[in-house]
Design an enzyme around this catalytic site. Structure first.
Site: not given
Length: 426
Positions: A278-279, A358
């Site tokens: 995700h990051e 996100e």
């Protein structure tokens, strides 16, 4: 006039607070839509009864504190102006030194100190709340140390802003907002470059990931995304909180991905790899640089509107506010108040963009790891550790959430699973 403005300000704040108290505790419905009941996004499937109750209690109080804190800051700056405190700070500064730069520093330290004292009760209530619900594990002395670090960083930042801003105002009363914005661009980038190596270590200890087996897995994942391996760090947060987190910080050679040690302690390797993916998506999709560009554009508009509103307020209420001219340093609390209001009003837009990014990062993590079970488990554990609502009220989501709600994140993974099953059947 000054008393009338102050009275109206207090009445408006009380009515505002009562509205949000009613909204959060009596009106807002945080129950799940019936189609999600029994799904993996349903908190009743992964939280026990006590956790569900604590989650609702804690979230309501914390959200109320959020909505009360920002307007309280406006009320404080209004009080500083109406009571003549801004003029008193300038007078004390003038009596203390004949040098302009020292006078500016003295004015700024007084304003910073009064702001610190005025907002300290709300800060302490927030700390006590997180402590009582076992979110915070931080001792009072450690918390107070962080507060004092905040104080000096705020003072240093504010001193630079005041010195430069009022020099520009006196040089160009019509274009100061534009020149201030132009100077803010390199200043913002410089601060972001320094933050991971200068500012953040003031609060916590950062070091390369200790678990070498996990590090090897992360490096392998990073190589697939062409991300420099040295950008993964862990930070000692267990002595301060039980919450979990990971984030991207810095720019250029100082950019890095940071994992809290609480995240490493509470999640298994597959879940951590999901978070890492995700990051990494933020690097791959340039979200950090898109965010910087958006911030700079928003700050340009914000400074122009601040310029217009300051001129209007001083022309109409300058005598009551005890501000003889916009370029007088006594107007600085007005500048901060207007800027804070504009940031609050614009937060739904910036939060919307952040939630979109996100959600893109979540999608990237699912596709990169192919591990939907780890993704769902991660979000469930994040909800449990932070006692966060799975389906928060609409106004809370709009004004507070830079991430999608847990309902949105978990249901998106479930929809992805269904989509993959359909594709495999075809």
């Amino acid at each position: 006039m000054a008393r009338k403005i102050g009275l109206y300000g207090i009445i408006a704040y009380i009515l505002y607070g009562l509205f949000f108290y009613w909204y959060l505790f009596y009106f807002a419905d945080t129950s799940l839509p019936f189609e999600y009941e029994g799904s993996k996004a349903d908190p009743a499937t992964f939280l026990n009864g006590r956790e569900l109750m604590l989650s609702e209690e804690y979230s309501k109080i914390r959200n109320l504190l959020f909505f009360l804190s920002t307007p309280f800051e406006w009320l404080f700056y209004l009080f500083v102006l109406l009571a003549g405190l801004s003029g008193a700070f300038k007078k004390w500064a003038g009596q203390s030194s004949k040098y302009k730069i020292i006078q500016t520093a003295i004015y700024t330290i007084w304003l910073t100190f009064f702001a610190f004292v005025a907002t300290f009760p709300l800060s302490y209530i927030s700390y006590s709340l997180s402590k009582s619900y076992n979110i915070s594990t931080q001792s009072f002395s450690s918390w107070m140390k962080d507060e004092l670090i905040d104080f000096w960083i705020n003072f240093g930042t504010m001193f630079i802003i005041v010195a430069v801003l009022y020099w520009l105002m006196k040089k160009s009363q019509k274009r100061w907002w534009l020149y201030a914005w132009l100077l803010s661009v390199p200043f913002t980038l410089f601060v972001m470059f320094l933050q991971p190596v200068v500012i953040d270590p003031l609060y916590n200890d950062f070091y390369p990931l200790k678990d070498k087996q996990l590090e090897a897995k992360i490096l392998e994942l990073a190589s697939e995304a062409n991300i420099p391996s040295e950008h993964v760090f862990e930070v000692n947060m267990a002595e301060k909180t039980n919450a979990l987190n990971a984030y991207v910080t810095g720019i250029g050679s100082n950019s890095r991905i940071v994992l809290w040690d609480t995240t490493l302690n509470r999640l298994n390797d597959e879940q951590i790899l999901f978070i890492m993916a995700h990051e990494m998506a933020h690097y791959v999709e340039k979200h950090l640089y898109i965010g910087i560009a958006g911030y700079l554009l928003l700050s340009l508009v914000g400074l122009y509107l601040t310029y217009r509103l300051m001129n209007y307020a001083v022309n109409r209420w300058g005598e009551a506010l005890k501000i003889p001219a916009v370029h007088d340093i006594r107007s600085f609390p007005l500048f901060l108040m207007i800027l804070s209001m504009l940031l609050f009003v614009s937060s739904p837009v910036s939060n919307f963009v952040s939630r979109y990014q996100e959600m893109r990062a979540d999608r990237y993590a699912i596709e990169m790891t192919g591990n939907t079970e780890a993704g769902i488990g991660t979000f469930q554990e994040l909800s449990r550790a932070g006692l966060s609502q799975v389906n928060p009220p609409l106004l809370v989501k709009i004004f507070r959430y830079g991430h999608p709600t847990m309902l949105e994140r978990i249901s998106m993974i479930e929809e992805y699973e269904i989509e993959k099953m359909r594709q495999s059947e075809e």
